[in-house]
Design a protein around this motif. Sequence first.
Motif, PDB file in Angstrom:
ATOM      1  N   ARG A 189       0.855  -1.194   0.000  1.00  0.00           N
ATOM      2  CA  ARG A 189       0.000   0.000   0.000  1.00  0.00           C
ATOM      3  C   ARG A 189       0.893   1.247   0.000  1.00  0.00           C
ATOM      4  O   ARG A 189       0.582   2.267  -0.612  1.00  0.00           O
ATOM      5  N   VAL A 190       2.025   1.135   0.705  1.00  0.00           N
ATOM      6  CA  VAL A 190       2.909   2.291   0.837  1.00  0.00           C
ATOM      7  C   VAL A 190       3.954   2.319  -0.287  1.00  0.00           C
ATOM      8  O   VAL A 190       4.223   3.362  -0.882  1.00  0.00           O
ATOM      9  N   LEU A 191       4.533   1.149  -0.585  1.00  0.00           N
ATOM     10  CA  LEU A 191       5.672   1.111  -1.529  1.00  0.00           C
ATOM     11  C   LEU A 191       5.261   1.260  -2.996  1.00  0.00           C
ATOM     12  O   LEU A 191       5.861   2.042  -3.741  1.00  0.00           O
ATOM     13  N   ILE A 192       4.263   0.472  -3.418  1.00  0.00           N
ATOM     14  CA  ILE A 192       4.020   0.356  -4.866  1.00  0.00           C
ATOM     15  C   ILE A 192       3.514   1.670  -5.488  1.00  0.00           C
ATOM     16  O   ILE A 192       3.929   2.017  -6.595  1.00  0.00           O
ATOM     17  N   PRO A 193       2.660   2.456  -4.788  1.00  0.00           N
ATOM     18  CA  PRO A 193       2.305   3.761  -5.380  1.00  0.00           C
ATOM     19  C   PRO A 193       3.527   4.654  -5.604  1.00  0.00           C
ATOM     20  O   PRO A 193       3.547   5.448  -6.560  1.00  0.00           O
ATOM     21  N   MET A 194       4.552   4.509  -4.764  1.00  0.00           N
ATOM     22  CA  MET A 194       5.765   5.307  -4.993  1.00  0.00           C
ATOM     23  C   MET A 194       6.454   4.864  -6.297  1.00  0.00           C
ATOM     24  O   MET A 194       6.902   5.694  -7.092  1.00  0.00           O
ATOM     25  N   LEU A 195       6.488   3.567  -6.529  1.00  0.00           N
ATOM     26  CA  LEU A 195       7.103   3.070  -7.768  1.00  0.00           C
ATOM     27  C   LEU A 195       6.273   3.538  -8.971  1.00  0.00           C
ATOM     28  O   LEU A 195       6.815   3.979  -9.994  1.00  0.00           O
ATOM     29  N   ASN A 196       4.950   3.464  -8.838  1.00  0.00           N
ATOM     30  CA  ASN A 196       4.046   3.897  -9.917  1.00  0.00           C
ATOM     31  C   ASN A 196       4.256   5.387 -10.205  1.00  0.00           C
ATOM     32  O   ASN A 196       4.271   5.822 -11.361  1.00  0.00           O
TER      33      ASN A 196
END
Length: 281
Positions: A189-196
């Motif tokens: 929830r925290v990490l993947i939006p940053m990658l996106n």
Amino acid sequence: MKTIMVIGAGQMGGGIAQVAAQAGYSVILNDIKDEFVLRGLSIIDKNLSRSVEKGKLTAEDKETILGRITKSTSLQDAAAADLVIEAAVENMAIKSQVFSQLDVICPEHTILSTNTSSLPITEIAAFTKRPDRVIGMHFMNPVPVMKLVEVIRGLATSDEVYKTIETLSIDMGKTPVEVNDAPGFVANRVLIPMLNEAIFTLNEGIATVESIDNVMKLGMNHPMGPLALADLIGLDTVLSIMEVLHEGLGDKYRPCPLLRKYVKAGWLGRKSGRGFYNYQV
Ligand SMILES: CC(=O)CC(=O)SCCNC(=O)CCNC(=O)[C@H](O)C(C)(C)COP(=O)(O)OP(=O)(O)OC[C@H]1O[C@@H](n2cnc3c(N)ncnc32)[C@H](O)[C@@H]1OP(=O)(O)O
Ligand SMILES: NC(=O)C1=CN([C@@H]2O[C@H](COP(=O)(O)OP(=O)(O)OC[C@H]3O[C@@H](n4cnc5c(N)ncnc54)[C@H](O)[C@@H]3O)[C@@H](O)[C@H]2O)C=CC1
């Protein structure tokens, strides 16, 4: 608990099989084709050889650890497992098939766990008649290195099963953290939006791949930049997780069109040899 079956011999399943065998368990490593199991085993062999070269393991230890892992291409082998850790692809249709078959094959006492990155544990548990014995056991990549296991209960998961998995995670040299069943749990929830968001930044021409990664490495002390990390995770997996977040949490989590384009092109990151960077496979 003696025997653990790991389903999926990809980057996560291979790593999980390695740490389970290093912790002394008998491991059955399963995939759909023999060549995939062999590929997983050869990566484990390489990792252990590196530890021998560094003096962290003896050559004898390495052979003992490898000797604890048996190959499997039949789900029926799960009949011998006390615990199954499913690490096949991030796709609910595949996970539903695997879990409904496992429920028939496995003895009553067997715990069925999933390494899913984002899919609901409660829904996966509902494909079985033993939802009290289904749990999320979310390892991080690369498994032999990263300390965290997110442990996720489904609605019906029993306290006994939770405790067993918590203790097992510690036995495997990991630190379990309990989180609730929600899209992406906490880690993704925290990490993947940053990658996106890093992919949006690239798509909008704000900086090059290298510059985006350097900003996050040099500016935030991240061990690797977000685009290199997306390549490590696998862009297909990153997209699947974003889709789960988008569906469950709303438009703020829309997957970047460039991410979709890369996945459609088969540019999946390290595992396919090309993503935001080029790799030798
Ligand atoms: C998507 C999800 O659902 C959840 C996720 O997993 S999200 C991803 C989470 N993971 C991360 O964020 C990883 C971020 N990156 C890192 O921590 C580091 O860059 C890294 C550990 C991958 C590599 O570290 P590094 O210092 O740059 O490289 P390197 O010196 O080669 O490796 C450090 C150690 O890790 C080991 N290592 C690195 N990659 C490895 C791998 N794939 N398998 C096994 N061991 C590995 C090395 O052998 C080395 O071991 P020693 O300390 O015993 O020498
Ligand atoms: N890549 C990552 O950084 C992380 C991934 N995960 C999760 O772990 C799971 C596996 O991911 P990866 O190892 O990265 O994928 P991968 O693509 O490297 O490996 C998946 C493996 O599963 C096999 N497989 C597919 N269907 C199968 C079936 N029906 N039975 C047995 N094997 C089957 C494939 O042949 C492949 O070898 C996914 O659910 C993913 O979301 C969790 C944490 C981190």
